[in-house]
Design a protein around this motif. Structure first.
Motif, PDB file in Angstrom:
ATOM      1  N   ARG A   1       0.847  -1.192   0.000  1.00 46.71           N
ATOM      2  CA  ARG A   1       0.000   0.000   0.000  1.00 46.71           C
ATOM      3  C   ARG A   1       0.883   1.242   0.000  1.00 46.71           C
ATOM      4  N   LYS A   2       0.305   2.370  -0.446  1.00 45.31           N
ATOM      5  CA  LYS A   2       1.058   3.628  -0.419  1.00 45.31           C
ATOM      6  C   LYS A   2       1.421   3.967   1.023  1.00 45.31           C
ATOM      7  N   LYS A   3       2.403   4.820   1.180  1.00 47.72           N
ATOM      8  CA  LYS A   3       2.858   5.178   2.535  1.00 47.72           C
ATOM      9  C   LYS A   3       1.793   6.020   3.245  1.00 47.72           C
ATOM     10  N   THR A   4       1.635   5.754   4.532  1.00 49.22           N
ATOM     11  CA  THR A   4       0.645   6.483   5.337  1.00 49.22           C
ATOM     12  C   THR A   4       0.831   7.996   5.200  1.00 49.22           C
ATOM     13  N   GLU A   5       2.097   8.463   5.205  1.00 46.83           N
ATOM     14  CA  GLU A   5       2.364   9.917   5.135  1.00 46.83           C
ATOM     15  C   GLU A   5       1.807  10.525   3.840  1.00 46.83           C
ATOM     16  N   GLU A   6       1.760   9.710   2.772  1.00 45.10           N
ATOM     17  CA  GLU A   6       1.236  10.219   1.495  1.00 45.10           C
ATOM     18  C   GLU A   6      -0.277  10.352   1.533  1.00 45.10           C
ATOM     19  N   LEU A   7      -0.905   9.572   2.411  1.00 46.56           N
ATOM     20  CA  LEU A   7      -2.355   9.406   2.337  1.00 46.56           C
ATOM     21  C   LEU A   7      -3.138  10.101   3.428  1.00 46.56           C
ATOM     22  N   VAL A   8      -2.459  10.415   4.528  1.00 48.10           N
ATOM     23  CA  VAL A   8      -3.202  10.896   5.700  1.00 48.10           C
ATOM     24  C   VAL A   8      -2.703  12.270   6.109  1.00 48.10           C
TER      25      VAL A   8
ATOM     26  N   TYR B   1      -3.224  14.880   9.263  1.00 43.73           N
ATOM     27  CA  TYR B   1      -3.810  15.153  10.585  1.00 43.73           C
ATOM     28  C   TYR B   1      -3.878  16.657  10.786  1.00 43.73           C
TER      29      TYR B   1
END
Ligand SMILES: Cc1cc2nc3c(=O)[nH]c(=O)nc-3n(C[C@H](O)[C@H](O)[C@H](O)COP(=O)(O)O)c2cc1C
Length: 196
Positions: free
Chosen positions: A185-192, A194
């Motif tokens: 999956r794509k990296k969390t930092e790219e997708l989320v 906060y």
């Protein structure tokens, strides 16, 4: 004497710490505990032959029926395909015993966004329920255009309905690690993002 008491205690402590470490590692990697229950799913590729007991199939379908929908309109219909000849017209490598659950709704299956979102939630509920029961499952939209142009009658879709997606459910070989079986999956930092 002192040494005899100490040795089993050290062994017990080592075993306990080892188990704790394994449980924590599993939770962090998504293979055990609550994290496992949430993250352990993947789109099955290697289905094996074998029938799904009726009670399990009913539970999987109920998961779809139980899905939430906008204004609780429940726009969906579930067509449960167990006939292998018909199933193979939609998924050519379908294996004996695999069941295809076609989710349809009124319209052409592509233009009503909210309705498609509702159907997608039912699809996901079916997908996850099947895996929670130990089966493999995979979502398909590829066959939808051929299905909607030539199989609606054979499938007895409700009048005015088009298929939105289907979920393939079937047996899979045990022991597959869902986390490593899944694609990356794509990296969390790219997708989320906060906003605190
Ligand atoms: C809306 C949707 C449509 C899909 N359509 C197909 C399809 O037509 N054929 C297929 O082999 N897989 C299909 N898939 C499966 C995806 O390829 C799979 O879920 C994705 O690669 C992630 O797999 P993983 O969870 O095993 O990592 C579809 C999945 C979704 C969510």
């Amino acid at each position: 004497m002192k040494k005899n008491i100490l040795f089993p205690a050290v062994v017990c402590m080592a075993v306990f710490l080892g188990s704790l470490q394994t449980v924590c590692a599993q939770q962090n990697s998504g293979t055990g505990g609550p994290a496992g229950a949430i993250l352990n799913h993947y789109a099955a590729r290697n289905f094996t032959a074998g029938a799904i007991p009726a009670a399990d199939l009913e539970l999987i379908i109920q998961a779809g029926i139980r899905a939430p929908s906008a204004r609780n309109l429940q726009p969906w219909h579930f067509t449960v395909v167990q006939n292998q000849n018909l199933a193979k017209k939609m998924v050519s490598d379908n294996v004996d015993g695999n069941v295809l659950i076609v989710v349809s709704a009124r319209g052409d299956g592509t233009t009503n966004g909210v309705q498609i979102l509702d159907c997608a939630l039912a699809v996901e509920s079916i997908y996850l329920a099947a895996q929670a029961l130990g089966y493999g499952s995979r979502i398909y939209t590829g066959p939808m255009s051929a299905l909607n142009s030539s199989l609606k009658t054979e499938l007895s879709l409700p009048s005015g309905h088009s298929a939105v997606a289907l979920v393939r459910v079937g047996k899979v070989q045990g022991g597959v690690d869902a986390v490593s079986a899944a694609s990356s999956r794509k990296k969390t930092e790219e997708l989320v993002t906060y906003k605190k």
